[in-house]
Structure formats: structure tokens, C-alpha cells
Scaffold this motif. Structure first.
Motif, PDB file in Angstrom:
ATOM      1  N   THR A  69       0.846  -1.189   0.000  1.00 19.80           N
ATOM      2  CA  THR A  69       0.000   0.000   0.000  1.00 19.80           C
ATOM      3  C   THR A  69       0.879   1.235   0.000  1.00 19.80           C
ATOM      4  N   SER A  70       0.685   2.068  -0.998  1.00 22.73           N
ATOM      5  CA  SER A  70       1.441   3.311  -1.148  1.00 22.73           C
ATOM      6  C   SER A  70       0.619   4.466  -0.596  1.00 22.73           C
ATOM      7  N   VAL A  71       1.148   5.139   0.425  1.00 21.93           N
ATOM      8  CA  VAL A  71       0.492   6.304   1.022  1.00 21.93           C
ATOM      9  C   VAL A  71       1.309   7.533   0.641  1.00 21.93           C
ATOM     10  N   ALA A  72       0.765   8.336  -0.284  1.00 16.04           N
ATOM     11  CA  ALA A  72       1.476   9.518  -0.788  1.00 16.04           C
ATOM     12  C   ALA A  72       2.860   9.141  -1.309  1.00 16.04           C
ATOM     13  N   GLY A  73       2.927   8.041  -2.023  1.00 16.98           N
ATOM     14  CA  GLY A  73       4.201   7.583  -2.566  1.00 16.98           C
ATOM     15  C   GLY A  73       4.542   8.263  -3.886  1.00 16.98           C
ATOM     16  N   PRO A  74       5.787   8.685  -4.087  1.00 14.00           N
ATOM     17  CA  PRO A  74       6.198   9.311  -5.353  1.00 14.00           C
ATOM     18  C   PRO A  74       6.482   8.250  -6.412  1.00 14.00           C
ATOM     19  N   ASN A  75       5.454   7.541  -6.808  1.00 16.35           N
ATOM     20  CA  ASN A  75       5.645   6.386  -7.681  1.00 16.35           C
ATOM     21  C   ASN A  75       6.099   6.758  -9.085  1.00 16.35           C
ATOM     22  N   ARG A  76       5.888   7.996  -9.477  1.00 17.28           N
ATOM     23  CA  ARG A  76       6.477   8.506 -10.719  1.00 17.28           C
ATOM     24  C   ARG A  76       7.453   9.649 -10.426  1.00 17.28           C
ATOM     25  N   GLY A  77       7.957   9.659  -9.205  1.00 11.07           N
ATOM     26  CA  GLY A  77       8.892  10.699  -8.809  1.00 11.07           C
ATOM     27  C   GLY A  77       8.188  11.924  -8.267  1.00 11.07           C
ATOM     28  N   SER A  78       8.984  12.846  -7.746  1.00 12.81           N
ATOM     29  CA  SER A  78       8.452  14.075  -7.168  1.00 12.81           C
ATOM     30  C   SER A  78       9.022  15.280  -7.894  1.00 12.81           C
ATOM     31  N   GLU A  79       8.146  16.166  -8.318  1.00 15.80           N
ATOM     32  CA  GLU A  79       8.615  17.406  -8.938  1.00 15.80           C
ATOM     33  C   GLU A  79       9.405  18.249  -7.944  1.00 15.80           C
ATOM     34  N   LEU A  80       9.150  18.064  -6.657  1.00 16.50           N
ATOM     35  CA  LEU A  80       9.907  18.807  -5.651  1.00 16.50           C
ATOM     36  C   LEU A  80      11.365  18.354  -5.663  1.00 16.50           C
ATOM     37  N   ALA A  81      11.577  17.036  -5.790  1.00 12.87           N
ATOM     38  CA  ALA A  81      12.945  16.526  -5.891  1.00 12.87           C
ATOM     39  C   ALA A  81      13.603  17.043  -7.159  1.00 12.87           C
ATOM     40  N   ASP A  82      12.855  17.080  -8.267  1.00 12.24           N
ATOM     41  CA  ASP A  82      13.394  17.640  -9.521  1.00 12.24           C
ATOM     42  C   ASP A  82      13.826  19.091  -9.316  1.00 12.24           C
ATOM     43  N   TYR A  83      12.986  19.838  -8.611  1.00 16.10           N
ATOM     44  CA  TYR A  83      13.253  21.259  -8.379  1.00 16.10           C
ATOM     45  C   TYR A  83      14.549  21.445  -7.590  1.00 16.10           C
ATOM     46  N   TYR A  84      14.719  20.661  -6.526  1.00 14.95           N
ATOM     47  CA  TYR A  84      15.914  20.807  -5.696  1.00 14.95           C
ATOM     48  C   TYR A  84      17.178  20.401  -6.436  1.00 14.95           C
TER      49      TYR A  84
END
Length: 295
Positions: A104-119
Motif C-alpha cells: 500500500t502506497s500512502v502519498a508515494g512518489p511512484n512517478r517521482g516528485s517534482e519537488l525533488a526535480d526542483y531541488y
């Protein structure tokens, strides 16, 4: 409700990046394991490296699962992962599906996070700011180890660059090519609900819902931090402040628009959430769902 949540297999709770079991008196999953146990569920709250790749964390999780299986006599476990914990759980299920009943994925970045891309874009690893950010994360990870009272042990390996890489859209795409189980084949769709005998579920929230700004969140500093992070999202303006709504999809999507930010969804900040939101209920309802499915 004494046995209403007594699932066939134990529930294993896997934290996200900078996760922990309990810092002094403060638990990561505030009030959630207690509510599950009151319903008869067998719950294990575990710790893996707070900052590292999905694969390293996943290998650590497999060793924990092996121990839980040995101690309980259970053939399988149900994995519930928050944030990067979802990808950690997916790795374990892909490697040893015979040990896993569900992920069970709870708020999982299963296609990645744009926030991580931004940083990564704003603070490259070889820049002064990037090195300072990496140092801050290593210090935070060390602080978590020092303050951890829920599960003491040796300092787990830290790799800031590998963690960042795992959470970017590019890193998630590579991970998904290797471990595609449950991932939607179309953007915003739903993934396979069962692969190799493992059931896949997901849910997530959004902060743009005005309800998320009400109630206890008026006094929750982490909520304002999540709202501030929205400016780093361009492809998905609907997000929880760290993960996009559609990027969170995996298997059977139970919901993707709960008025909960990325930390509210596991009831952090002492349960200060928006008016009408009840993250604990999402977990107890899911345990009942797993039980009904024979898991």
C-alpha cells in the motif's frame, strides 16, 4: 471492533525519507498503530535508512521482513509505505513476492516528485548550496539516529545523492522500468491491482483543497511548508506539497484528493489536520479492506 482489523498477515509500516519509529516521545505514525492494534491487527513499525536509495532501503526492509516472518510464523506480510517508504516496499515485493501479501502506497512518489526535480535543478550536488543541503540532510539523519527511541540500533548508511536520485522523475522512471508492478501504464491511470500474487493499493491527498487550511492546520507549521512547496510543481499543480496527485497512483487507487498534505496523511504534527480530515480512519478502513480480501 476488537477483531475487526485482524488481518491474516501482519501489517508492516515503512517510513519515508527522514523517517523514524519514534523521536523521544514523538511517533512517526501518530496514533495509527495504536488504532490498528485496538482493532486486533498485528502491527510492526520499522526503520530503514532515513536517507538512501530505494534499493538500499529495500534490502534492509527484506531483512526485517525475514525476521518478522520468523518471529510470527507468518508466511507473508502486508507492507504499508509512506512517501519513499512506498518505493521501498515496492522493491521488496518485486524481489520476494512470495513474502508479500500486499503493498500500500500512502502519498508515494511512484512517478517521482517534482519537488525533488526542483531541488536537483536549483541546487546541483556539485554546487556550494548543493553541498550545504547534503550536509544538512546528513546532520538531520544523524540527529534522527541520536533521538530514536522506538528502535535502537547501529547508524544506518546514509547516501544523500542516491536518495535524491531515487525521488526525481528521472530516477523513478528508471526504477519503474526495473520494478513496474502496480504502476499505471498511462499517466494518471490505475495500475494492475495484483501482480505475482501481491495486491497493490494507493491513496494520497492535496493541499489545494480549502479544507486543508482549516482546523488544526492553522497551527501546524509543516502545513505551511507543504503549501510553500507547491510553487515547485509545474506539471501537477494538484499535489500534497511533496508528491503530485497523479504521480502517487499505484494499483487500486482508493483516493487521491483527500484534504491532507504530505505529513497530515500519516497524522504527523500531533494530529493537527484540516477540518473534517481523519487520516487514522483511512488506515483502519484499509485494514478492514485487507481483512475482507483475505490478506
Amino acid at each position: 471492533m476488537a477483531q475487526a482489523l485482524s488481518t491474516r498477515y501482519p501489517l508492516v509500516m515503512v517510513p519515508g525519507m527522514l523517517g523514524f519509529v519514534r523521536l523521544l516521545l514523538y511517533p512517526y505514525w501518530f496514533g495509527i498503530p495504536a488504532a490498528l492494534r485496538r482493532g486486533g491487527a498485528q502491527v510492526f513499525v520499522v526503520q530503514v535508512s532515513p536517507v538512501n536509495s530505494n534499493e538500499v532501503r529495500g534490502e534492509q526492509l527484506l531483512r526485517i521482513i525475514e525476521r518478522i516472518r520468523r518471529e510470527t510464523g507468518a508466511d507473508k506480510v502486508n507492507l504499508i509505505g509512506h512517501s519513499q517508504g512506498a518505493l521501498t516496499a515496492r522493491y521488496a515485493a518485486a524481489k520476494y513476492p512470495q513474502w508479500i501479501a500486499s503493498v500500500t502506497s500512502v502519498a508515494g512518489p511512484n512517478r517521482g516528485s517534482e519537488l525533488a526535480d526542483y531541488y536537483v535543478r536549483r541546487y546541483p550536488a556539485d554546487s556550494a548550496c548543493g553541498r550545504l543541503l547534503a550536509l544538512a540532510l546528513r546532520v538531520l539523519a544523524g540527529g534522527i539516529w541520536l533521538l530514536e527511541t522506538g528502535q535502537r540500533g547501529p547508524l544506518l548508511p546514509i547516501d544523500v545523492e542516491a536518495s535524491h536520485r531515487s525521488l526525481t522523475s528521472e530516477g523513478a522512471a528508471l526504477f519503474n522500468r526495473q520494478y513496474p508492478q502496480g504502476v499505471p501504464t498511462t499517466w494518471g491511470g490505475r495500475g494492475a491491482e495484483e501482480v505475482n500474487g501481491v495486491r497493490y493499493y494507493s491513496w494520497s491527498g492535496i493541499v489545494q483543497d480549502k479544507r486543508s487550511d482549516s482546523g488544526g492546520n492553522r497551527f501546524d507549521g509543516s502545513h505551511f511548508f507543504c503549501r510553500l512547496n507547491v510553487r515547485g510543481f509545474f506539471r501537477e499543480r494538484e499535489c500534497d506539497g511533496m508528491v503530485g496527485r497523479l504521480s502517487s497512483h499505484l494499483g487500486q487507487v482508493i483516493g487521491d484528493d483527500y484534504p491532507l498534505d504530505h505529513l497530515d496523511i500519516v497524522n504527523q504534527s500531533l494530529g493537527l489536520v484540516g477540518k473534517g480530515a481523519d487520516p487514522v480512519r483511512l488506515f483502519t478502513e484499509h485494514a478492514a479492506r485487507l481483512k475482507a480480501a483475505g490478506l
